[in-house]
Design a protein around this motif. Structure first.
Motif, short mmCIF file in Angstrom:
data_model
loop_
_atom_site.label_atom_id
_atom_site.label_comp_id
_atom_site.label_asym_id
_atom_site.label_seq_id
_atom_site.Cartn_x
_atom_site.Cartn_y
_atom_site.Cartn_z
N LYS A 33 9.69 -6.03 -12.83
CA LYS A 33 9.73 -4.57 -13.19
C LYS A 33 10.83 -3.65 -12.82
O LYS A 33 10.92 -2.65 -13.66
CB LYS A 33 8.59 -4.31 -12.18
CG LYS A 33 8.81 -3.85 -10.74
CD LYS A 33 7.40 -3.68 -10.14
CE LYS A 33 7.57 -3.63 -8.36
NZ LYS A 33 6.38 -3.44 -7.72
N PHE B 172 2.69 1.17 -14.59
CA PHE B 172 3.91 1.28 -15.17
C PHE B 172 3.81 2.39 -16.44
O PHE B 172 4.28 3.24 -16.66
CB PHE B 172 4.61 0.15 -15.73
CG PHE B 172 5.55 0.33 -16.73
CD1 PHE B 172 6.97 0.76 -16.26
CD2 PHE B 172 5.42 -0.18 -17.98
CE1 PHE B 172 7.99 0.87 -17.23
CE2 PHE B 172 6.60 -0.06 -19.08
CZ PHE B 172 7.81 0.63 -18.66
N ASP C 211 10.62 0.76 -6.96
CA ASP C 211 9.41 1.16 -7.83
C ASP C 211 8.90 2.43 -7.94
O ASP C 211 7.72 2.57 -8.25
CB ASP C 211 8.47 -0.04 -7.70
CG ASP C 211 7.80 -0.07 -6.40
OD1 ASP C 211 8.23 0.84 -5.46
OD2 ASP C 211 7.07 -1.18 -5.93
N VAL D 284 4.94 1.87 -8.83
CA VAL D 284 4.62 0.89 -9.97
C VAL D 284 4.17 -0.52 -9.33
O VAL D 284 5.07 -1.11 -8.96
CB VAL D 284 5.68 0.71 -10.98
CG1 VAL D 284 5.29 -0.10 -12.08
CG2 VAL D 284 5.88 2.22 -11.82
#
Length: 249
Positions: A20, A239, A103, A233
């Motif tokens: 990610k 996302f 994230d 996320v």
């Protein structure tokens, strides 16, 4: 004032969303957007470091001219990864290190600034973090919302997934309840100290790393943040939601 560094842990492996940190928004990897929020908080790019265990992320960081350090792939937490960065780069014991999750590309620069400001006002504490007032009973009872129990002088007494603090006379009262906001700052000295301790029983039970610090007598100061909290996320759906928001700005 101590030197300020921000470390952004960016691990490739994730059980729910592998790779990610490299997912692209506006043709930039997600960790690049996190770094931009840190720059907007007033921290120069030279004092921001991506901490990774993956060559793809390392190479991408270099492509975008963001300082990066390759770390072990055996760390159990982002804190351990940050500790290795501080050791590799030989930062002084009084350097303040802010842990910004890799994230959270929508993290508020004001939140980052507020935690840095707390570290200046409460320099006698070991660790600095943020809280936000709980506004609903559902939030209060949700075990996925980590509650922070706060005493005098902005001091955190405990963190728990349980509905706390509990009002014996009215179990629907959450007027003293706060949720923990997952951003930390610590001096390198406190970071080394924290990482020298083994996992504590309370930490293992609640799955909350900050309980290791409290279990060993370290002090945690909090600042109350009243802005909106951006969603991190964790999943592909997260996302796409974040991507739409950023691309619509």
């Amino acid at each position: 004032m101590n030197k300020i560094k921000i470390v952004i842990p960016a691990r490739y492996s994730s059980s729910r969303l592998p790779g990610k940190p490299l997912l692209e928004i506006n043709k930039r990897p997600m960790f690049w957007h996190v770094a931009q929020r840190c720059i907007e908080a007033g921290v120069p790019i030279g004092d921001i470091v991506i901490a990774t265990d993956d060559e793809r992320i390392f190479n991408s960081s270099n492509t975008f001219s963001i300082p990066v350090v390759m770390t072990s792939n055996e760390h159990q937490s982002g804190t351990d990864r940050i500790n290795e960065v501080a050791s590799i780069l030989q930062w002084s014991s009084e350097t303040l290190v802010v842990n910004v999750q890799g994230d959270e590309p929508l993290i508020s620069p004001d939140l980052i600034k507020q935690v840095i400001g707390l570290s200046v006002k409460k320099s006698d504490f070991d660790i600095f973090t943020a809280i936000k007032r709980i506004t609903s009973l559902d939030e209060f009872k949700n075990p996925n919302v980590v509650k922070a129990v706060i005493g005098n002088n902005n001091r955190a007494l405990y963190f728990t997934r349980s509905a706390s603090p509990y009002n014996r006379d009215d179990n629907t009262d959450f007027s003293f309840a706060f949720r923990h906001v997952g951003i930390y700052a610590y001096t390198v000295k406190s970071l080394y100290q924290f990482c020298s301790y083994p996992e504590s029983n309370l930490e293992h039970s609640e799955k909350l790393e900050q309980l290791r610090a409290l279990s060993n007598g370290m002090t945690i100061a909090v600042t109350e943040y009243d802005g909106d909290l951006a969603h991190g996320v964790d999943t592909l759906s997260d996302f796409h939601d974040v991507k739409r928001i950023i691309e619509g700005m």
